[in-house]
Design an enzyme around this catalytic site. Structure first.
Site, PDB file in Angstrom:
ATOM      1  N   ASP A 302      52.912  23.181   7.253  1.00 37.97           N
ATOM      2  CA  ASP A 302      52.423  22.193   8.210  1.00 37.97           C
ATOM      3  C   ASP A 302      53.122  22.448   9.547  1.00 37.97           C
ATOM      4  O   ASP A 302      54.207  23.041   9.587  1.00 37.97           O
ATOM      5  CB  ASP A 302      52.734  20.785   7.687  1.00 37.97           C
ATOM      6  CG  ASP A 302      52.376  19.711   8.692  1.00 37.97           C
ATOM      7  OD1 ASP A 302      51.252  19.756   9.219  1.00 37.97           O
ATOM      8  OD2 ASP A 302      53.220  18.840   8.952  1.00 37.97           O
ATOM      9  N   ASP A 491      55.466  17.344   5.500  1.00 37.70           N
ATOM     10  CA  ASP A 491      56.330  16.160   5.539  1.00 37.70           C
ATOM     11  C   ASP A 491      55.561  14.871   5.763  1.00 37.70           C
ATOM     12  O   ASP A 491      56.166  13.801   5.781  1.00 37.70           O
ATOM     13  CB  ASP A 491      57.387  16.311   6.642  1.00 37.70           C
ATOM     14  CG  ASP A 491      56.801  16.088   8.030  1.00 37.70           C
ATOM     15  OD1 ASP A 491      55.623  16.460   8.244  1.00 37.70           O
ATOM     16  OD2 ASP A 491      57.511  15.544   8.895  1.00 37.70           O
ATOM     17  N   ASP A 495      49.764  15.402   4.389  1.00 29.84           N
ATOM     18  CA  ASP A 495      50.038  16.607   3.598  1.00 29.84           C
ATOM     19  C   ASP A 495      50.030  16.341   2.091  1.00 29.84           C
ATOM     20  O   ASP A 495      50.056  17.290   1.304  1.00 29.84           O
ATOM     21  CB  ASP A 495      51.414  17.185   3.980  1.00 29.84           C
ATOM     22  CG  ASP A 495      51.492  17.573   5.442  1.00 29.84           C
ATOM     23  OD1 ASP A 495      50.496  18.103   5.963  1.00 29.84           O
ATOM     24  OD2 ASP A 495      52.541  17.340   6.065  1.00 29.84           O
TER      25      ASP A 495
END
Length: 615
Positions: A302, A491, A495
């Site tokens: 990410d 995080d 996600d």
């Protein structure tokens, strides 16, 4: 309990008290068997074979030969192995419902007569929601009235607030800025993008839950082979007219083929490695996750909060002719001093000490105005304040993935400020370390394409997939997993489905959301991204040790089989060899606790600071 009973039973036996010893050995056998025999029988009924079934048969064989102590020893060792392997069971599903806390309990809905407050779950499609300043949006919708900025970081991962106006879609869980919005619901309160995230994560865990553990995969073909071999040995005794001798040998063969060392080979290695990993800030939630971590060949990262700091900062300042950099930042900071907008915090942090402006008025969705030392200052986005003569500079700043803030003084463009969520200092080095290990890297982000590519270029990532919704991320990971074992590092709540879908989900635990951490198989307590390649190297080394242990355990079975078959070794000798093999396996497994070289270096080498984008 099994271990204590067994120790007491052998103590009584050594002192000559055989009856109490036998009772205690039976107690040890029953206590140990209780942990795995019922499960082995249930799996057998469902047509699944495993180590537990072979251990059950081996214990029964030892009892039939009159060796209750040896049967109790087998049961204790296997129950200990099972306990070690189950110690770090995956608890990912427990925190899933925390996602739904992002939906408010109640919401204001516009009716014909007046606004009414109803439970968020009762919202229906086409209802008009009234969202005040700072309110969280209860369901997906489209803005029909008002302009404001939305904090969507929990949903899309984008750290910069999104400006919205009539006709713009908004997602459930977003936090409204300073102005009131009227939103037409496009989804019911019980069926929106957040509830779909929960469903995606649950489905991913259901798919992953059927994976067999490594020891069970090896034992699956071993069990029927051993049973058939024992049956053939007993049948041979009937044919040659000496049934009892060969039936006894068949039972010894069963014990010889019992996978005592195999049963403990994996959990001892896993627990040693997991314990060592926790000391350098990597929490591995299950033995299965550790096994899978050692197979990873691709890592999807990410952007916001993982590769970047998730703290917008001023990266570029372009003052107009005749205006100094310090004056430009001071004027902007003075006007933004009372604003809670994340961009305001970035500008204030970059500016010299300045007194707050007077007559400050915030224009929702546009910018803010005020008076500084007699000058009329306006600070806002390019849609509100056209950069005029600085248009080319504005486009250049935007091309580097920055948000452009325009500053106007007394009706003239005073300059431009570029704000961006910067890379972590160790991000580029982490990507290089992964690539040096032959691991492919991919960026998955909900941020816009221009920003994503700019950040990826600095980090050294070439495979970039931007503007990804949670379902898009999960679908991308699902496709990658079909090609090769893939880890997802993230995080945010957005996600969570991808973390659950990946071969191994890795959550950045310091600032990560609870939902992301609960959905992941591995959580980082530390903040240094270089833990990722270090943890992967640690897991690969542990997997090699595990494989060596399994090879040794299988070699012991192969060597003991003919010795038991031809009566060269009796039951006592077979059990002794098994005990020696288990000691060797345990000592080898403990080696997995050693910290790999990559992590030893990490403890002493600071992260390299990236070169600034602009002086």
């Amino acid at each position: 309990m099994s271990g204590l009973f067994l120790l007491a039973g052998y103590t009584f036996e050594w002192t000559g008290l055989h009856i109490p010893a036998l009772v205690l050995q039976w107690a040890a056998l029953l206590a140990g068997a209780y942990t795995f025999v019922p499960g082995a029988i249930r799996r057998l009924i469902r047509g699944r074979l495993g180590v537990g079934l072979l251990m059950t048969i081996a214990a029964i064989g030892a009892v039939l030969l009159g060796h209750v102590g040896e049967a109790a020893t087998l049961a204790f060792l296997f129950s200990l192995a099972e306990a070690l392997e189950d110690r770090a069971m995956d608890r990912a599903k427990e925190g899933l419902r925390a996602l739904l806390s992002l939906i408010p309990d109640t919401v204001r809905v516009s009716r014909l007569t007046s606004d009414v407050t109803i439970p968020a779950a009762d919202v229906r499609e086409l209802d008009i929601l009234v969202i005040g300043a700072g309110d969280r949006i209860a369901t997906d919708g489209v803005v029909v009235e008002g302009r404001s900025s939305l904090d969507t970081s929990a949903i899309t991962g984008e750290s910069i607030p999104v400006e919205v106006g009539p006709g713009d879609p908004v997602a459930a869980g977003s936090v409204n800025g300073a102005a009131t919005l009227r939103i037409e619901a496009t989804a019911d309160g019980r069926d929106n993008s957040l509830t779909q995230i929960v469903a995606l994560v649950e489905q991913a865990h259901a798919r992953k839950g059927n994976r067999a553990r490594l020891a069970d995969r090896i034992a699956k073909p071993l069990v029927p082979v051993v049973l058939i071999a024992a049956a053939v040995v007993a049948l041979f005794g009937l044919l040659v007219g000496d049934p009892w001798t060969w039936i006894e040998r068949a039972l010894v063969v069963l014990v010889a083929a019992s996978p005592c060392a195999l049963a403990i080979a994996v959990p001892v290695t896993v627990i040693s490695a997991i314990g060592a990993a926790s000391k350098f800030g990597v929490v591995i939630k299950s033995g299965e996750a550790f096994e899978q971590l050692g197979t990873i060949r691709a890592v999807a990262l990410d952007k916001t909060g993982t590769l970047t700091r998730n703290e917008p900062t001023v990266v570029d300042v372009q003052p107009a002719p005749g205006i100094t950099r310090d004056d430009l930042l001071a004027w902007a900071a003075a006007v933004e001093a009372t604003s809670t907008h994340p961009l305001a915090a970035a500008i204030i942090a970059a500016a010299p000490v300045a007194s707050p402006a007077t007559e400050v008025v915030e224009e929702a969705g546009h910018g803010i105005t005020g008076t500084v030392d007699g000058r009329a200052i306006r600070v806002g986005n390019v849609r509100w304040l056209h950069p005029a003569g600085q248009q080319l500079n504005a486009e250049a700043i935007a091309a580097q993935g920055m948000t452009v803030v325009v500053v106007e003084a007394d009706g003239q463009i005073a300059g431009l400020i570029g704000v961006r969520d910067e890379l972590r200092p160790e991000s580029a080095e982490t990507v290089r370390m992964l690539q040096s290990q032959g691991i492919e890297t991919i960026m998955l982000t909900g941020d816009n394409t221009r920003t994503a590519h700019a950040i990826a270029a600095e980090a050294g990532v070439t495979d970039v997939r931007a503007e990804q919704l949670p379902a898009d991320k999960a679908a991308a990971i699902e496709a990658l997993v079909t090609q090769q074992p893939t880890a997802m590092v993230g995080d945010g709540i957005n996600d969570a489905p991808a973390l659950a879908t990946a071969t191994v989900g890795i959550a950045m635990g310091v600032k990560g959301s609870a939902a992301a951490i609960e959905s992941a198989d591995v959580a980082f307590i530390g903040h240094d991204l270089r833990l990722i390649p270090g943890a992967l190297a640690h897991a690969r080394r542990g997997r090699r040790i595990m494989t060596a242990n399994i090879g040794l355990a299988l070699a012991i079975i192969v060597a003991l089989f003919p010795l038991a078959l031809f009566g060269i070794l009796g039951l006592a000798g077979v059990v002794l060899v098994h005990e020696i093999a288990e000691v060797v396996v345990i000592l080898n497994g403990v080696r997995a606790a050693r910290r790999p070289a990559a992590l030893r270096q990490l403890a002493t080498v600071p992260a390299r600071q990236p070169e600034p984008a602009h002086a």
